[in-house]
Structure formats: structure tokens, C-alpha cells
Motif scaffolding. Sequence first.
Motif, mmCIF file in Angstrom:
data_model
loop_
_atom_site.group_PDB
_atom_site.id
_atom_site.type_symbol
_atom_site.label_atom_id
_atom_site.label_comp_id
_atom_site.label_asym_id
_atom_site.label_seq_id
_atom_site.Cartn_x
_atom_site.Cartn_y
_atom_site.Cartn_z
ATOM 1 N N ILE A 142 -1.795 -37.231 12.567
ATOM 2 C CA ILE A 142 -1.784 -36.042 13.425
ATOM 3 C C ILE A 142 -2.241 -34.837 12.615
ATOM 4 O O ILE A 142 -1.700 -34.561 11.542
ATOM 5 C CB ILE A 142 -0.365 -35.795 13.990
ATOM 6 N N THR A 143 -3.223 -34.132 13.141
ATOM 7 C CA THR A 143 -3.726 -32.936 12.489
ATOM 8 C C THR A 143 -3.266 -31.721 13.284
ATOM 9 O O THR A 143 -3.711 -31.519 14.414
ATOM 10 C CB THR A 143 -5.270 -32.945 12.421
ATOM 11 N N PRO A 144 -2.354 -30.942 12.722
ATOM 12 C CA PRO A 144 -1.873 -29.757 13.448
ATOM 13 C C PRO A 144 -2.981 -28.723 13.631
ATOM 14 O O PRO A 144 -3.880 -28.593 12.797
ATOM 15 C CB PRO A 144 -0.777 -29.197 12.541
ATOM 16 N N HIS A 168 4.714 -24.714 16.989
ATOM 17 C CA HIS A 168 3.660 -23.703 17.142
ATOM 18 C C HIS A 168 4.298 -22.325 17.050
ATOM 19 O O HIS A 168 5.334 -22.086 17.673
ATOM 20 C CB HIS A 168 2.979 -23.833 18.513
ATOM 21 N N LYS A 169 3.672 -21.419 16.301
ATOM 22 C CA LYS A 169 4.182 -20.052 16.233
ATOM 23 C C LYS A 169 3.937 -19.390 17.582
ATOM 24 O O LYS A 169 2.821 -19.395 18.097
ATOM 25 C CB LYS A 169 3.496 -19.270 15.120
ATOM 26 N N ALA A 170 4.994 -18.830 18.147
ATOM 27 C CA ALA A 170 4.877 -18.146 19.429
ATOM 28 C C ALA A 170 4.441 -16.695 19.196
ATOM 29 O O ALA A 170 4.805 -16.082 18.185
ATOM 30 C CB ALA A 170 6.210 -18.186 20.166
ATOM 31 N N GLU A 171 3.660 -16.158 20.120
ATOM 32 C CA GLU A 171 3.160 -14.785 19.988
ATOM 33 C C GLU A 171 4.290 -13.773 19.913
ATOM 34 O O GLU A 171 4.221 -12.800 19.186
ATOM 35 C CB GLU A 171 2.241 -14.449 21.167
ATOM 36 N N GLU A 172 5.344 -14.000 20.687
ATOM 37 C CA GLU A 172 6.466 -13.060 20.734
ATOM 38 C C GLU A 172 7.513 -13.353 19.664
ATOM 39 O O GLU A 172 8.588 -12.784 19.667
ATOM 40 C CB GLU A 172 7.107 -13.058 22.129
ATOM 41 N N GLY A 173 7.219 -14.254 18.748
ATOM 42 C CA GLY A 173 8.153 -14.633 17.695
ATOM 43 C C GLY A 173 8.782 -15.977 17.991
ATOM 44 O O GLY A 173 8.750 -16.456 19.121
ATOM 45 N N GLY A 174 9.323 -16.596 16.999
ATOM 46 C CA GLY A 174 9.922 -17.909 17.175
ATOM 47 C C GLY A 174 8.870 -18.998 17.248
ATOM 48 O O GLY A 174 7.734 -18.826 16.788
ATOM 49 N N PHE A 175 9.250 -20.114 17.837
ATOM 50 C CA PHE A 175 8.367 -21.280 17.892
ATOM 51 C C PHE A 175 8.481 -21.953 19.252
ATOM 52 O O PHE A 175 9.533 -21.936 19.876
ATOM 53 C CB PHE A 175 8.772 -22.309 16.825
ATOM 54 N N TRP A 176 7.396 -22.573 19.690
ATOM 55 C CA TRP A 176 7.469 -23.502 20.805
ATOM 56 C C TRP A 176 7.073 -24.859 20.262
ATOM 57 O O TRP A 176 6.323 -24.965 19.284
ATOM 58 C CB TRP A 176 6.633 -23.056 22.012
ATOM 59 N N PHE A 196 2.564 -26.586 12.732
ATOM 60 C CA PHE A 196 2.838 -27.531 11.656
ATOM 61 C C PHE A 196 3.638 -28.692 12.212
ATOM 62 O O PHE A 196 4.278 -28.586 13.256
ATOM 63 C CB PHE A 196 3.561 -26.855 10.478
ATOM 64 N N LEU A 197 3.605 -29.802 11.506
ATOM 65 C CA LEU A 197 4.236 -31.034 11.957
ATOM 66 C C LEU A 197 5.643 -31.160 11.369
ATOM 67 O O LEU A 197 5.860 -30.912 10.185
ATOM 68 C CB LEU A 197 3.391 -32.230 11.506
ATOM 69 N N VAL A 198 6.581 -31.566 12.222
ATOM 70 C CA VAL A 198 7.953 -31.844 11.811
ATOM 71 C C VAL A 198 8.347 -33.162 12.460
ATOM 72 O O VAL A 198 8.085 -33.369 13.637
ATOM 73 C CB VAL A 198 8.928 -30.731 12.265
#
Length: 132
Positions: free
Chosen positions: A69-71, A11-19, A76-78
Amino acid sequence: MNKLFYPALFHKAEEGGFWVSFPDIKECLTQGDDMAQAYEMAVDALGLALICREEEHQELPAASDPTQITPEPDSFLVVIEFDMSAYKKRTNSRAVKKTLSIPEWLNEAAMAMDINFSQVLQEALLLKIQAQ
């Protein structure tokens, strides 16, 4: 059963990067400043979650079919590859003391050749484990 594959949602994190979350292991969450770090953290988080379940004698969850799985938007799915043996070697290399018995003649012959008993035992155990 050394290599396992689990779908993860990045998931795109609001502050940048991913969770990162795992649909099959709800308690397994992590994050990273970029894609590479998020992936590495996902492997480690997955390892910790699976090892904890194994230690508690819980069954490991079956991995979902990634095509089912529907993201959500902004995710997105990895598929995360996890090698249980490699993880255990990397995170649990603490030495344990073992007492064993061998015939005296074998002990004397090995000592005369300056053989490292611990090293020989480790090598033999690794060969035995890999043969199974």
C-alpha cells in the motif's frame, strides 16, 4: 481468529485531526481530533464493519499486505489490531435468559450451598470456549 490486523490510512484533515480509511473495507471510515482518538475510533469502526459482515454471513475480507500500500501525500499507513472476542464482550454484554435442566439432587445441593447458577454457567462456558 480472534485477533485481526488491517491496514488503515490516516489522512490529515484540513480542520485538524485525522480521518481514517481502510483499503480492504471501503465502507469503513472514521475520524478523530488527534492521533490517539483517531486510532480508537478506527478500532471501533473496524469492529462495527466486521461484526456487520459477520452478522450478514459475509466473508471477512483478507487484510492487504501493508508493504503493498502506497499512502497518498498527507497520509500514512497504520496497522490496526482488532480483537473480535474483546470487541464482542465490550459491545454485546446483554444478558439472555436460558432454560436448562439438571437433576433434582444437584439443584438441592447447589441451593443449599447458595450457589449462583448463572455465575457458574457463565464461568463454565468461558472455560469451555477458551479450551477450544
